[in-house]
Design a protein around this motif. Structure first.
Motif, PDB file in Angstrom:
ATOM      1  N   VAL A   1       0.803  -1.096   0.065  1.00 56.45           N
ATOM      2  CA  VAL A   1      -0.121  -0.061  -0.079  1.00 56.45           C
ATOM      3  C   VAL A   1       0.896   1.143  -0.166  1.00 56.45           C
ATOM      4  O   VAL A   1       1.844   1.250   0.668  1.00 56.45           O
ATOM      5  CB  VAL A   1      -0.997   0.128   1.103  1.00 56.45           C
ATOM      6  N   VAL A   2       0.608   2.248  -0.821  1.00 59.99           N
ATOM      7  CA  VAL A   2       1.429   3.367  -0.827  1.00 59.99           C
ATOM      8  C   VAL A   2       0.549   4.769  -0.229  1.00 59.99           C
ATOM      9  O   VAL A   2      -0.665   4.656  -0.648  1.00 59.99           O
ATOM     10  CB  VAL A   2       1.711   3.976  -2.446  1.00 59.99           C
ATOM     11  N   ALA A   3       1.237   5.078   0.652  1.00 59.19           N
ATOM     12  CA  ALA A   3       0.381   6.383   1.279  1.00 59.19           C
ATOM     13  C   ALA A   3       1.514   7.697   1.117  1.00 59.19           C
ATOM     14  O   ALA A   3       2.619   7.719   1.741  1.00 59.19           O
ATOM     15  CB  ALA A   3       0.400   6.103   2.882  1.00 59.19           C
ATOM     16  N   ASP A   4       0.764   8.506   0.373  1.00 61.33           N
ATOM     17  CA  ASP A   4       1.562   9.974   0.196  1.00 61.33           C
ATOM     18  C   ASP A   4       0.432  10.858  -0.227  1.00 61.33           C
ATOM     19  O   ASP A   4      -0.479  10.398  -1.107  1.00 61.33           O
ATOM     20  CB  ASP A   4       2.507   9.803  -0.993  1.00 61.33           C
ATOM     21  N   ASP A   5       0.613  11.983   0.371  1.00 64.52           N
ATOM     22  CA  ASP A   5      -0.514  13.067   0.069  1.00 64.52           C
ATOM     23  C   ASP A   5      -0.275  13.712  -1.085  1.00 64.52           C
ATOM     24  O   ASP A   5      -1.146  14.437  -1.652  1.00 64.52           O
ATOM     25  CB  ASP A   5      -0.696  14.043   1.291  1.00 64.52           C
ATOM     26  N   GLN A   6       0.847  13.695  -1.803  1.00 63.54           N
ATOM     27  CA  GLN A   6       0.998  14.415  -3.064  1.00 63.54           C
ATOM     28  C   GLN A   6       0.721  13.343  -4.242  1.00 63.54           C
ATOM     29  O   GLN A   6       1.300  12.455  -4.408  1.00 63.54           O
ATOM     30  CB  GLN A   6       2.564  14.889  -3.294  1.00 63.54           C
ATOM     31  N   GLN A   7      -0.260  13.966  -4.872  1.00 68.12           N
ATOM     32  CA  GLN A   7      -0.690  13.060  -5.843  1.00 68.12           C
ATOM     33  C   GLN A   7       0.302  12.782  -7.003  1.00 68.12           C
ATOM     34  O   GLN A   7       0.422  11.550  -7.410  1.00 68.12           O
ATOM     35  CB  GLN A   7      -2.143  13.750  -6.761  1.00 68.12           C
ATOM     36  N   VAL A   8       1.077  13.601  -7.557  1.00 68.90           N
ATOM     37  CA  VAL A   8       2.103  13.199  -8.295  1.00 68.90           C
ATOM     38  C   VAL A   8       3.014  12.322  -7.952  1.00 68.90           C
ATOM     39  O   VAL A   8       3.518  11.099  -8.527  1.00 68.90           O
ATOM     40  CB  VAL A   8       3.031  14.503  -8.759  1.00 68.90           C
ATOM     41  N   MET A   9       3.473  12.463  -6.538  1.00 63.33           N
ATOM     42  CA  MET A   9       4.344  11.508  -5.763  1.00 63.33           C
ATOM     43  C   MET A   9       3.897  10.197  -5.705  1.00 63.33           C
ATOM     44  O   MET A   9       4.222   9.164  -6.000  1.00 63.33           O
ATOM     45  CB  MET A   9       4.875  11.940  -4.588  1.00 63.33           C
ATOM     46  N   ARG A  10       2.474  10.225  -5.438  1.00 63.61           N
ATOM     47  CA  ARG A  10       1.963   8.989  -4.982  1.00 63.61           C
ATOM     48  C   ARG A  10       1.631   8.077  -6.473  1.00 63.61           C
ATOM     49  O   ARG A  10       1.952   6.775  -6.411  1.00 63.61           O
ATOM     50  CB  ARG A  10       0.398   9.224  -4.525  1.00 63.61           C
ATOM     51  N   GLU A  11       1.340   8.575  -7.361  1.00 61.47           N
ATOM     52  CA  GLU A  11       0.977   8.186  -8.523  1.00 61.47           C
ATOM     53  C   GLU A  11       2.281   7.567  -9.403  1.00 61.47           C
ATOM     54  O   GLU A  11       2.282   6.435  -9.936  1.00 61.47           O
ATOM     55  CB  GLU A  11       0.215   8.934  -9.855  1.00 61.47           C
ATOM     56  N   GLY A  12       3.316   8.480  -9.060  1.00 58.71           N
ATOM     57  CA  GLY A  12       4.680   8.117  -9.488  1.00 58.71           C
ATOM     58  C   GLY A  12       5.137   6.751  -8.863  1.00 58.71           C
ATOM     59  O   GLY A  12       5.809   5.837  -9.511  1.00 58.71           O
ATOM     60  N   LEU A  13       4.814   6.709  -7.572  1.00 54.09           N
ATOM     61  CA  LEU A  13       5.530   5.646  -6.629  1.00 54.09           C
ATOM     62  C   LEU A  13       4.698   4.295  -7.261  1.00 54.09           C
ATOM     63  O   LEU A  13       5.466   3.281  -7.333  1.00 54.09           O
ATOM     64  CB  LEU A  13       5.081   5.819  -5.266  1.00 54.09           C
ATOM     65  N   VAL A  14       3.490   4.361  -7.296  1.00 55.41           N
ATOM     66  CA  VAL A  14       2.713   3.290  -8.024  1.00 55.41           C
ATOM     67  C   VAL A  14       3.160   2.886  -9.373  1.00 55.41           C
ATOM     68  O   VAL A  14       3.314   1.699  -9.370  1.00 55.41           O
ATOM     69  CB  VAL A  14       0.935   3.801  -8.047  1.00 55.41           C
ATOM     70  N   ALA A  15       3.485   3.823 -10.053  1.00 58.27           N
ATOM     71  CA  ALA A  15       3.943   3.248 -11.402  1.00 58.27           C
ATOM     72  C   ALA A  15       5.610   2.818 -11.310  1.00 58.27           C
ATOM     73  O   ALA A  15       5.725   1.879 -11.821  1.00 58.27           O
ATOM     74  CB  ALA A  15       4.172   4.513 -12.343  1.00 58.27           C
ATOM     75  N   LEU A  16       6.162   3.146 -10.469  1.00 61.05           N
ATOM     76  CA  LEU A  16       7.592   2.936 -10.242  1.00 61.05           C
ATOM     77  C   LEU A  16       7.507   1.335  -9.591  1.00 61.05           C
ATOM     78  O   LEU A  16       8.173   0.413 -10.031  1.00 61.05           O
ATOM     79  CB  LEU A  16       8.078   3.689  -9.143  1.00 61.05           C
ATOM     80  N   LEU A  17       6.804   1.299  -8.624  1.00 55.81           N
ATOM     81  CA  LEU A  17       6.508  -0.202  -8.037  1.00 55.81           C
ATOM     82  C   LEU A  17       6.232  -1.283  -9.038  1.00 55.81           C
ATOM     83  O   LEU A  17       6.380  -2.351  -8.894  1.00 55.81           O
ATOM     84  CB  LEU A  17       5.613  -0.034  -6.782  1.00 55.81           C
ATOM     85  N   GLY A  18       5.367  -0.694  -9.900  1.00 54.80           N
ATOM     86  CA  GLY A  18       4.671  -1.700 -10.824  1.00 54.80           C
ATOM     87  C   GLY A  18       5.845  -1.999 -11.756  1.00 54.80           C
ATOM     88  O   GLY A  18       5.623  -3.055 -12.576  1.00 54.80           O
TER      89      GLY A  18
END
Length: 218
Positions: free
Chosen positions: A8-25
């Motif tokens: 589970v990714v928890a980050d309040d910055q949308q760009v960072m959150r979406e970037g992490l989801v993409a990176l982890l993928g």
């Protein structure tokens, strides 16, 4: 991906959150099972996922609205001890590190970490080990120089168990290394924590470094 580490990714910055989801993928053996924009969402998401055994690690930012990452970490580790928290944050000051560890975080990275480092940290954290950014490790070691040779009445076996906790080993791993049962390990841990005044493993690790136990060879 049945053996994947579920994150589970928890980050309040949308760009960072979406970037992490993409990176982890892009990391083999890692599956993102949810994303949260604040600590409350993170806690609620874990509560929903844990019932079906669908979460292993929370990649947690610290500075978030509604409920910050430190408090969210404390709630998650208290209510769902099988779910590990790996902090990923911009901040590496002493207070942030100490508060995260006291809350029960198993690892601490800064947002300078790359894909390989995050992947390695997730695997280590999911396996029950502790992992820290190199700069965080320096701060921990610098701030935890041995204070004295006294170890509050710990027995030799309790000291061995504490040393292995500081090395990041889980209870089953400690049991295997010392050729004792997990129940015995738990008894030693309970006795050790009572003697040194530790409430959780992070505080025990800090104690081990202060006393020089963590650096002693077995």
């Amino acid at each position: 991906m049945s053996d994947a580490i579920r994150v589970v990714v928890a980050d309040d910055q949308q760009v960072m959150r979406e970037g992490l989801v993409a990176l982890l993928g892009l990391i083999d053996g890692v599956e993102v099972v949810g994303a949260a924009a604040n600590g409350v969402e993170a806690v609620e998401l874990v509560a929903t996922l844990v019932a079906d055994g669908n979460v292993d690690v929370v990649l947690m930012d610290l500075r978030m609205p509604v409920l910050d990452g430190t408090e969210a970490t404390a709630r998650i580790t208290a209510d769902y001890p099988d779910v590990a928290v790996l902090v990923l944050t911009t901040y590496a000051d002493d207070a942030s590190i100490a508060n995260a560890l006291r809350a029960g975080a198993r690892g601490y990275l800064t947002k300078d970490a790359g894909r390989a480092e995050i992947g390695a940290a997730l695997r280590s954290t999911a396996a029950g080990q502790s992992t820290f950014d190199p700069e965080v490790s320096k701060r921990l070691i610098a701030g935890l120089a041995p204070e004295s040779t006294g170890n509050d009445g710990l027995t030799a076996r309790e000291t061995e168990v504490l040393r292995l906790i500081a090395r990041g080993l889980s209870n089953p791993e400690i049991a295997g290394k010392l050729f004792i049962s997990e129940a015995t390990v738990k008894t030693h841990i309970n006795n050790t924590f009572a003697k040194i005044g530790a409430r959780h493993r992070a505080e025990a690790v800090r104690y081990a470094y202060r006393k020089g136990i963590a650096s002693d060879p077995l």
